[in-house]
Write an enzyme that holds these catalytic residues in place. Structure first.
Site: not given
Length: 529
Positions: A87, A165, A375
């Site tokens: 990303h 997404n 994350y």
């Protein structure tokens, strides 16, 4: 040196740190049954199962002592400095989410006590970051790639990050495979070029990826821009009401501008003139006052294994059929303000799948639980230990913690009147105290052996075949063309493995790819009488 000293030195060389190549693939010392290409951890432990997390029963939840996974994913999180590992290429905007107070036609409080949803017209500030996944920070926005759709809600109870997404499914169902997936799609470590052979070598061993591949290599793999793009939470989450009762949910963003995608040829025409087209499109429309909107919808399912379904509802490679689990609207998001500084806001924006507020909870989804560690761990490494003190990431409410110090600490989270000597809890010396519970706790029952196993209902090909048949004819043509082009450089054995997988999805699917690769002769056109 005496013979005794030489012998002592030799013994040190054999068993100590002086061994040339100690702890590397060149080190000849191996465990019983281990070969030169046996996979190990960095601790030298032979890896007996690199496919499955260790879970309570095959469906989960995941347990924290998964050392192999933690070593693998934490190293993966730190592979790039300072650009995001995935990303990296992104655009963002500020906006507002307005709740309907209902989920479909029912009061939302029946299913969740999350405050941001409860009142009709209640507004919550948001920041959204759109992105591509595999390619670097300055890559063209016309490349075939899933698109990230991450929303940060600045709620009255603190931040909620809904990280997803544009496509509703993913390549894999077990977080153990995430570093392998990304490595296969990233450029070759020798040539520094993305390589179809590497990609399909991995995919040919990963049949659950066929559903995602059937989306990705169709026009849906290149959205026309960010405004005309759908979003999905992909993972399965839970909603929890005031009584502590939980239900499974999936999140979907439905663009009010419609959905538009590009063929490979259309994307190449745009890329020849503008490789920032999606960023420009979003910025220019917001600047002109043409604010894009998305309706947030959820699918709801009772919490449980659902043996009546031919797939596991926690499997991220599957879509919940809308005829059984309809999309229920809960609110509208409008993006109405561009960032003032790209780096400070878009680049430093940090999201995490574990950032939930009261009334929202985790399911046992193996991918979700793996991502939840990865994350936020990545953000602490990439942006810094105190990344949540940056304005774009800080919750828009009171914060008081016992966390101290660390790189780039901007302030101390000491509450007004708090004893500054007390950075721990509990204490009778005027330290921080726990809050009252907002409702009954959600206490799902968990029982099972701790195992490394796939889920029972894999059903890897049915939805992929259905997706192939649901594509418009021009979408199928583009899908086949893109797959054939990507597979042509691959070794024949990989081509044949992929054709076998496509054929299990749909015989016509496999036949057309095989014909394109000249693995079988094309059918002669039937002459008209």
């Amino acid at each position: 040196m005496s013979d005794a000293e030489q012998g002592q030195q030799s013994q040190q060389d054999t068993h100590g740190t002086a061994v040339e190549g100690v702890g590397t693939p060149a080190d000849p010392r191996m465990a019983s049954g281990e070969g030169t290409q046996t996979l190990t951890t960095r601790q030298g432990h032979p890896v007996y199962d690199n496919q499955n997390l260790r879970t309570v029963g095959s469906r989960g939840p995941v347990t924290l002592e998964n050392y192999h996974f933690l070593e693998k994913i934490s190293h993966f999180d730190r592979e790039r400095v300072p650009e995001r590992v995935v990303h990296a290429r992104g655009a963002g905007a500020h906006g507002v989410f307005e709740a309907y107070g209902k989920v479909g036609d029912e009061p939302v409080s029946r299913y969740t006590r999350a405050k941001l949803f409860q009142e009709p017209g209640k507004q919550t500030p948001v920041f959204v970051r759109f992105s591509s996944v595999i390619h670097g920070g300055h890559s063209p926005e016309t490349l075939r790639d899933p698109r990230g759709f991450a929303v940060k809600f600045y709620t009255e109870d603190g931040n909620w990050d809904l990280v997803g997404n544009n496509l509703k499914v993913f390549f894999i169902r077990d977080a153990m495979k995430f570093p392998d997936l990304v490595h296969a799609f990233k450029p070759d470590p020798v040539t520094n070029r993305q390589d179809g052979q590497r990609i399909f070598d991995f995919i040919s061993h990963t049949p659950e990826a066929m559903h995602m591949i059937t989306w990705l290599f169709s026009p849906w793999g290149i959205p026309a821009n960010y405004r005309e793009m759908q979003g999905s939470g992909v993972n399965t989450y839970k909603w929890v009401n005031k009584d502590g009762v939980g239900v499974l949910v999936k999140y979907h963003w439905v663009p009010q501008q419609g959905v538009r995608n590009l063929t490979q040829e259309q994307a190449e025409q745009i890329q020849a003139k503008n490789f920032n087209h999606a960023t420009q499109d979003l910025f220019d429309h917001i600047k002109a006052g043409e604010f894009p909107k998305w309706e947030l919808c959820v699918q709801i399912m009772t919490d449980g294994e659902h043996p009546e379904l031919d797939f596991d509802p926690l499997d991220d490679t599957k879509i919940w059929p809308e005829e059984q689990f309809p999309l229920l609207p809960v609110g509208m998001m409008t993006l109405n303000r561009n960032p003032e500084n790209y780096f400070a806001e878009v680049e430093q924006a940090a999201f995490g799948t574990g950032v939930l507020v009261d009334g929202l909870d985790f399911s046992d989804d193996k991918m979700l639980q793996g991502r939840t560690f990865s994350y936020s761990d990545t953000q602490r490494y990439r942006v810094g230990t105190n990344y949540l003190q940056l304005p774009i990431n800080a919750p828009r409410k009171h914060v008081a913690t016992n966390q101290r110090d660390g790189q780039m600490a901007l302030r101390v989270d000491t509450a007004p009147g708090q004893n500054p000597h007390v950075n721990y809890e509990p204490s009778v010396l005027n330290g921080l105290t726990e809050s009252a519970p907002a409702g009954a706790p959600h206490e799902p029952y968990v029982e099972g052996r701790l195992v490394r196993q796939k889920i029972e209902r894999t059903n890897d090909f049915q939805q992929a075949g259905e997706r192939y048949r649901q594509h418009e004819p021009w979408e199928r043509d583009d899908l086949i063309s893109n797959l054939v082009t990507a597979l042509q450089p691959a070794e024949r054995v990989i081509q044949e493995r992929m054709v076998a997988l496509f054929t299990q999805c749909d015989p016509d699917y496999g036949r057309r790819v095989a014909e394109g690769l000249a693995l079988i002769p094309q059918k002669e056109p039937v002459a008209n009488d």
